[in-house]
Write a protein that holds these residues in place. Sequence first.
Motif, PDB file in Angstrom:
ATOM      1  N   SER A  60     -28.754 -37.324 -86.181  1.00 60.37           N
ATOM      2  CA  SER A  60     -28.525 -38.170 -85.008  1.00 60.37           C
ATOM      3  C   SER A  60     -29.141 -39.548 -85.260  1.00 60.37           C
ATOM      4  O   SER A  60     -29.989 -39.705 -86.132  1.00 60.37           O
ATOM      5  N   TYR A  61     -28.698 -40.530 -84.481  1.00 61.53           N
ATOM      6  CA  TYR A  61     -29.240 -41.880 -84.698  1.00 61.53           C
ATOM      7  C   TYR A  61     -30.743 -41.912 -84.451  1.00 61.53           C
ATOM      8  O   TYR A  61     -31.461 -42.682 -85.092  1.00 61.53           O
ATOM      9  N   GLU A  62     -31.232 -41.035 -83.554  1.00 61.00           N
ATOM     10  CA  GLU A  62     -32.678 -40.943 -83.322  1.00 61.00           C
ATOM     11  C   GLU A  62     -33.388 -40.516 -84.608  1.00 61.00           C
ATOM     12  O   GLU A  62     -34.484 -40.995 -84.914  1.00 61.00           O
ATOM     13  N   ARG A  64     -30.449 -34.198 -76.433  1.00 67.99           N
ATOM     14  CA  ARG A  64     -30.064 -35.608 -76.276  1.00 67.99           C
ATOM     15  C   ARG A  64     -31.279 -36.511 -76.347  1.00 67.99           C
ATOM     16  O   ARG A  64     -32.326 -36.185 -75.805  1.00 67.99           O
ATOM     17  N   GLY A  65     -31.122 -37.619 -77.030  1.00 72.59           N
ATOM     18  CA  GLY A  65     -32.221 -38.571 -77.157  1.00 72.59           C
ATOM     19  C   GLY A  65     -33.267 -38.153 -78.177  1.00 72.59           C
ATOM     20  O   GLY A  65     -34.273 -38.835 -78.338  1.00 72.59           O
ATOM     21  N   LYS A  66     -33.009 -37.014 -78.836  1.00 71.41           N
ATOM     22  CA  LYS A  66     -34.009 -36.521 -79.796  1.00 71.41           C
ATOM     23  C   LYS A  66     -33.487 -36.608 -81.229  1.00 71.41           C
ATOM     24  O   LYS A  66     -32.277 -36.615 -81.449  1.00 71.41           O
ATOM     25  N   GLN A 112     -25.608 -32.399 -79.725  1.00 68.74           N
ATOM     26  CA  GLN A 112     -26.294 -33.027 -78.587  1.00 68.74           C
ATOM     27  C   GLN A 112     -25.447 -32.945 -77.317  1.00 68.74           C
ATOM     28  O   GLN A 112     -25.969 -32.773 -76.220  1.00 68.74           O
ATOM     29  N   ARG A 113     -24.142 -33.036 -77.488  1.00 67.08           N
ATOM     30  CA  ARG A 113     -23.256 -32.903 -76.332  1.00 67.08           C
ATOM     31  C   ARG A 113     -23.386 -31.499 -75.731  1.00 67.08           C
ATOM     32  O   ARG A 113     -23.448 -31.338 -74.516  1.00 67.08           O
ATOM     33  N   GLN A 135     -30.666 -30.614 -73.969  1.00 72.30           N
ATOM     34  CA  GLN A 135     -32.074 -30.745 -74.380  1.00 72.30           C
ATOM     35  C   GLN A 135     -32.223 -31.519 -75.682  1.00 72.30           C
ATOM     36  O   GLN A 135     -33.307 -31.995 -76.004  1.00 72.30           O
TER      37      GLN A 135
END
Length: 349
Positions: free
Chosen positions: A47-49, A26-28, A19-20, A24
């Motif tokens: 990811s936590y999402e 990030r947040g997904k 994600q870093r 695109q």
Amino acid sequence: MERSIIHVDMDAFYAAIEQRDNPQLRGKPVVVGGSNPHSRGVVSTASYEARAYGIRSAMPLKQAYLRCPQAVFLPVNMAKYKEVSGQIHRIFRRYTSLIEPVSLDEAFLDVTGADAVSLGREIKEQIKKEVGLTASVGVSYNKFLAKLASDMEKPDGFTVIPRENIEAFLAPLPVNRIWGVGPRTQEYLNDLGIFTIGDLQRLDRNFLAKTFGKWGEELYLLARGIDDRPVKASRKPKSLGEELTFPRDEDDPEKLKACLAEFSQALGQRLQKRGLAGHTVTLKIRFPDFVTITRSHTFPNPTDKPEELYRRSLLLLKKLKLNRRKVRLIGLTVSNFIYPGEPYQLTLW
Ligand code: TTP
Ligand code: MG
């Protein structure tokens, strides 16, 4: 003296790196483990999402897909994660040399005698600033409690567990928060009516020893927040090397170069994993008659980069002027290490 232990555990490590590196994502919901969710692989991490959909490490990719078909599935880029891990471990080295690496993204630091809470905060901030990732950090007076602490406010957590009222603090937590209590021990304890650490605290020491043997004794102590295990620093190696004996004596310079490229790749990864970089590169050649020669060069700037190690090894190979002489063994070693982030002259040995 009371010990001060910091436990650092990166958040959703592989997924956070992806994600870093790709805004695109990030947040997904991101699942690392394989780019094809219909293949037979398992989830390395999510990811936590993605975790919000119930996706967890070690779950089959197919099951992860069923839970969240819109998640982005990515292959495991181990070389990259190792490099990031090296960067993080180099940050640790600035604060103490008493470091026990647990995995790529996790380590214990013994900072006894220093202000552990400020150091813990500083390490967390430096990782964020220099590496661009969040870590969860736990601070306490032993390893068990430091690890418990780092897990309490994940992600991006910072938790201190002080000595005061430790038994009361632990009492309401489920027994599986004790390090080493896996699903089987947990089930066994649950069958005995023991669900919380508080339940465990009420059990007789002899009963635990009889039921679980030596582990029962440990359970008794851990339930009270007592843990004397030391932080075991990984031994500092003096050199790292790779070598190969050819199945048939080799005279093709291109084959020798290919070996050096492979060694450089492997050595770079090993160096980065340990947070090391070396000034000196040594090339070893053994001839069919077992006569062995080495050529070393110490470069002013240390490196942990495969390409640079390769370039340096080629300089040494050239100096040897082998002229298609047959070679039985070739080896490459890196030594004279420094830990980047520390001043060079302090760490040369
Ligand atoms: P963990 O620290 O257990 O997990 P994490 O960093 O992804 O998430 P968090 O700590 O926030 O809960 O493991 C570190 C890395 O190790 C993880 O990113 C991927 C890898 N890993 C696997 O490949 N397989 C596994 O079963 C587990 C648990 C981790
Ligand atoms: Mg982690």
